[in-house]
Scaffold this motif. Structure first.
Motif, PDB file in Angstrom:
ATOM      1  N   ASP A   1       0.769  -1.064  -0.367  1.00 55.79           N
ATOM      2  CA  ASP A   1       0.319  -0.445   0.031  1.00 55.79           C
ATOM      3  C   ASP A   1       1.112   1.324   0.384  1.00 55.79           C
ATOM      4  O   ASP A   1       1.271   1.783   0.837  1.00 55.79           O
ATOM      5  N   LEU A   2       1.411   1.684  -1.484  1.00 51.52           N
ATOM      6  CA  LEU A   2       2.181   3.169  -1.741  1.00 51.52           C
ATOM      7  C   LEU A   2       1.710   4.184  -0.587  1.00 51.52           C
ATOM      8  O   LEU A   2       2.532   5.383   0.192  1.00 51.52           O
ATOM      9  N   GLU A   3      -0.101   4.076  -0.120  1.00 52.59           N
ATOM     10  CA  GLU A   3      -0.350   5.889   0.904  1.00 52.59           C
ATOM     11  C   GLU A   3       0.217   4.988   2.230  1.00 52.59           C
ATOM     12  O   GLU A   3       0.616   5.877   2.848  1.00 52.59           O
ATOM     13  N   TYR A   4       0.758   4.349   2.335  1.00 54.26           N
ATOM     14  CA  TYR A   4       1.322   3.413   3.878  1.00 54.26           C
ATOM     15  C   TYR A   4       2.589   3.696   3.991  1.00 54.26           C
ATOM     16  O   TYR A   4       3.334   3.943   5.297  1.00 54.26           O
ATOM     17  N   HIS A   5       3.690   2.918   2.702  1.00 53.71           N
ATOM     18  CA  HIS A   5       5.154   2.799   2.853  1.00 53.71           C
ATOM     19  C   HIS A   5       5.928   4.205   2.372  1.00 53.71           C
ATOM     20  O   HIS A   5       6.356   4.626   2.858  1.00 53.71           O
ATOM     21  N   ILE A   6       5.016   5.624   1.767  1.00 51.81           N
ATOM     22  CA  ILE A   6       5.846   6.308   1.462  1.00 51.81           C
ATOM     23  C   ILE A   6       4.486   7.480   1.639  1.00 51.81           C
ATOM     24  O   ILE A   6       3.654   7.804   1.029  1.00 51.81           O
ATOM     25  N   ARG A   7       5.267   8.009   2.674  1.00 48.87           N
ATOM     26  CA  ARG A   7       4.365   9.310   3.917  1.00 48.87           C
ATOM     27  C   ARG A   7       4.876  10.291   3.531  1.00 48.87           C
ATOM     28  O   ARG A   7       6.281  10.864   2.798  1.00 48.87           O
ATOM     29  N   HIS A   8       4.190  11.135   4.147  1.00 49.50           N
ATOM     30  CA  HIS A   8       4.591  12.696   4.073  1.00 49.50           C
ATOM     31  C   HIS A   8       4.223  13.653   5.351  1.00 49.50           C
ATOM     32  O   HIS A   8       3.642  12.964   5.932  1.00 49.50           O
ATOM     33  N   ILE A   9       5.771  14.585   5.570  1.00 49.60           N
ATOM     34  CA  ILE A   9       5.753  14.938   7.022  1.00 49.60           C
ATOM     35  C   ILE A   9       7.588  16.414   5.799  1.00 49.60           C
ATOM     36  O   ILE A   9       7.599  16.614   4.935  1.00 49.60           O
ATOM     37  N   ALA A  10       7.396  17.198   7.354  1.00 47.99           N
ATOM     38  CA  ALA A  10       7.463  18.658   7.382  1.00 47.99           C
ATOM     39  C   ALA A  10       8.236  18.777   8.098  1.00 47.99           C
ATOM     40  O   ALA A  10       8.714  18.751   9.613  1.00 47.99           O
ATOM     41  N   VAL A  11       9.475  18.926   8.055  1.00 46.76           N
ATOM     42  CA  VAL A  11      10.610  19.497   8.763  1.00 46.76           C
ATOM     43  C   VAL A  11      10.192  20.945   9.577  1.00 46.76           C
ATOM     44  O   VAL A  11       9.606  22.203   8.949  1.00 46.76           O
ATOM     45  N   PRO A  12      11.075  20.930  10.996  1.00 46.12           N
ATOM     46  CA  PRO A  12      10.452  22.442  12.113  1.00 46.12           C
ATOM     47  C   PRO A  12      11.307  23.046  11.371  1.00 46.12           C
ATOM     48  O   PRO A  12      12.209  23.287  10.395  1.00 46.12           O
ATOM     49  N   SER A  13      10.240  24.665  11.503  1.00 51.82           N
ATOM     50  CA  SER A  13      11.393  25.846  10.207  1.00 51.82           C
ATOM     51  C   SER A  13      12.890  26.135  11.638  1.00 51.82           C
ATOM     52  O   SER A  13      12.706  25.596  12.838  1.00 51.82           O
ATOM     53  N   PRO A  14      13.806  26.401  11.271  1.00 53.60           N
ATOM     54  CA  PRO A  14      13.599  27.184  10.015  1.00 53.60           C
ATOM     55  C   PRO A  14      14.007  26.719   8.502  1.00 53.60           C
ATOM     56  O   PRO A  14      14.114  26.491   7.623  1.00 53.60           O
ATOM     57  N   GLY A  15      13.812  24.736   9.296  1.00 48.74           N
ATOM     58  CA  GLY A  15      14.706  24.015   8.222  1.00 48.74           C
ATOM     59  C   GLY A  15      15.427  23.446   7.784  1.00 48.74           C
ATOM     60  O   GLY A  15      16.338  23.446   6.368  1.00 48.74           O
ATOM     61  N   GLY A  16      16.549  23.808   8.347  1.00 47.31           N
ATOM     62  CA  GLY A  16      18.514  23.439   8.505  1.00 47.31           C
ATOM     63  C   GLY A  16      18.743  22.180   8.708  1.00 47.31           C
ATOM     64  O   GLY A  16      18.013  21.785   9.382  1.00 47.31           O
ATOM     65  N   ARG A  17      20.544  22.399   8.908  1.00 49.23           N
ATOM     66  CA  ARG A  17      20.637  20.975   8.721  1.00 49.23           C
ATOM     67  C   ARG A  17      20.260  20.201   9.960  1.00 49.23           C
ATOM     68  O   ARG A  17      19.846  19.135  10.027  1.00 49.23           O
ATOM     69  N   THR A  18      20.576  20.877  11.381  1.00 50.34           N
ATOM     70  CA  THR A  18      20.696  20.257  12.246  1.00 50.34           C
ATOM     71  C   THR A  18      18.574  20.416  12.574  1.00 50.34           C
ATOM     72  O   THR A  18      18.053  18.823  12.945  1.00 50.34           O
ATOM     73  N   GLU A  19      17.648  20.262  12.232  1.00 52.86           N
ATOM     74  CA  GLU A  19      15.973  20.367  12.359  1.00 52.86           C
ATOM     75  C   GLU A  19      15.876  19.289  11.129  1.00 52.86           C
ATOM     76  O   GLU A  19      15.484  18.247  11.809  1.00 52.86           O
TER      77      GLU A  19
END
Length: 468
Positions: free
Chosen positions: A78-96
């Motif tokens: 189920d590709l909806e399950y296996h490939i998921r969508h998320i966002a990195v917290p601001s400011p989106g740098g290497r540490t985050e």
């Protein structure tokens, strides 16, 4: 129906709540020139190429009581399950990004489904997107994982059509319970005793072959105690570093060694500086486990690796002397591994019912043996990648950082991957063992620079690219 090899079965059964057996990579993409780039376009590409990727379709069916090797059951994920969508917290740098990767790496794959997942991570600075892939090590190793990368991604911005020559799907169901039980009983009663006798004979022959070597590599459980040998928690800490591959090759040529020697010497120098700052540098050399691929064209899904142990000269301050020492000890380790392989008939994993590894892993953890008698201090792996750019649904992959597993209370894994003229280092540990893991990763570039200065080379590259 395909079955796991004995090594893959060991990885499957030895997984515990804290020993997570997935490996993978973090790819950073630049989609700014690809207006249609999205999680949906990535799902579409993966779906089109599933016929070429049986590893992404396999679910595992165990034998009763773990008495025999499990089966791979081919089913549509189920590709909806296996490939998921998320966002990195601001400011989106290497540490985050590193913090988010560590969090996503801190839980196991669902063992009732095909053993992989991909995270589509938005919110990185300058509009970039990260793809974090996790695959169970009972399905792939570092080299075959790189092969999967070359199928999932394209050598041009235009995605290729699905391959017409993909192997036909072999739809399958696991054998009936009574068939599995009969197979397991035969393995336990007939095959196992014969293999134990063969293993004893093999062990004697290997011991005689190694005894005549002039120099011997350190064995397992001969490593000094270190901060990296402690109970492994479920949580992970991740960091990364990168250096120019041309710089690595120039150092290799200057000292007359191998690329892997440069990697080991650089890691040894970074470890020395890191442990000196904390006052925890052992008097004896740290011991690294170095995986070696045994994969051939005939090898199918699963793991095809052996390993050797290398004593890292962390007690040597001079970088030139350190890399020469690394070359010497790594050559001794290779000779020892070759002598062992020449008399290799079977591995330990082939002699016992694989379910015993589940009990052994839990007994090992409960005894805290790895903390008191460390098997090794860390794992260092180097996997070659593509020298040409790759594209994910049209977006160029700017960097590709590999990530390995932690197990047997060895709480530091360093995996390297060469791609597009760069050498990327992925560092994995736990917050309890190395909460300041970024400090260790940041020591890679200065240690390479010290090797360059000791060899009289000009600094022809800038500091490592830390962009997300």
């Amino acid at each position: 129906m395909p079955r796991m090899s004995s090594v893959d079965a060991a990885f499957w059964f030895a997984e515990t709540p804290s020993w997570h057996m997935h490996i993978g990579a973090l790819a950073i993409c630049d989609p700014r020139q690809v207006p249609g780039f999205s999680v949906e376009s990535v799902r579409r590409i993966v779906g089109e190429r599933l016929p070429e990727l049986p590893q992404l379709r396999y679910r595992v069916a165990e034998a009763p009581f773990g008495l025999d090797r499990p089966w791979y059951v081919d089913e549509d994920p189920d590709l909806e399950y296996h490939i998921r969508h998320i966002a990195v917290p601001s400011p989106g740098g290497r540490t985050e990004l590193d913090e988010l990767v560590a969090r996503l790496w801190s839980y196991k794959l669902d063992r009732d489904k095909p053993l992989w997942e991909m995270w589509f991570i938005e919110g990185l600075d300058e509009g970039r997107v990260a793809l974090l892939t996790k695959v169970h090590q009972s399905l792939v190793d570092g080299v075959s994982g790189a092969g999967i990368t070359e199928i999932l991604f394209d050598p041009t911005p235009d995605p290729r059509p699905p391959a017409e020559s993909a192997a036909p799907r072999a739809r399958s169901r696991p054998p009936r319970p009574e068939v599995r039980l009969l197979s397991a009983a035969a393995n336990l009663a007939l095959v196992t005793p014969y293999r134990i006798v063969r293993l004893v004979d093999q062990t004697v022959r290997q011991w005689l072959a190694v005894r005549s070597l002039p120099e011997k590599a350190p064995g397992y459980f001969e490593a000094p105690p270190s901060r990296f040998n402690a109970p492994i928690s479920q949580q992970r800490r991740f960091s990364a570093a990168r250096v120019s591959l041309d710089r690595v090759k120039a150092v290799k040529d200057a000292y007359g060694v191998k690329v892997n020697d440069v990697v080991l010497a650089t890691v040894a120098g970074a470890l020395r500086s890191y442990l000196e700052r904390t006052g925890e540098l052992p008097a004896r050399p740290l011991v690294a486990q170095v995986p070696v691929s045994t994969r051939t064209n005939a090898t199918g899904a699963g793991t095809a690796i052996s390993s050797m142990t290398v004593g890292l000269p962390t007690g040597i301050a001079d970088p030139a002397e350190r890399i020469r020492s690394v070359h010497q000890v790594s050559q001794a380790a290779k000779q020892m591994a070759e002598a062992m392989t020449a008399h290799q008939i079977m591995s330990l994993t082939e002699t016992t019912p694989p379910g015993l590894f589940r009990l052994a892993a839990r007994a090992y953890t409960a005894s805290r043996l790895g903390e008191n008698v460390p098997p090794t201090n860390l794992v260092v792996s180097n996997v070659p990648g593509s020298s040409m750019p790759l594209y994910a649904a049209g977006a160029v992959l700017e960097r590709f950082t590999p990530i390995g597993p932690l197990l047997m209370d060895v709480g530091l894994n360093v995996t390297c991957f060469s791609y597009r003229g760069w050498m990327d280092f992925g560092f994995l540990s736990t917050p309890e063992i190395a909460g300041d893991l970024a400090d260790l990763a940041e020591g890679i570039e200065p240690e390479l620079a010290r090797l360059e200065r000791a060899a009289g080379l000009r600094r022809g590259a800038s500091r490592p690219d830390r962009r997300s």
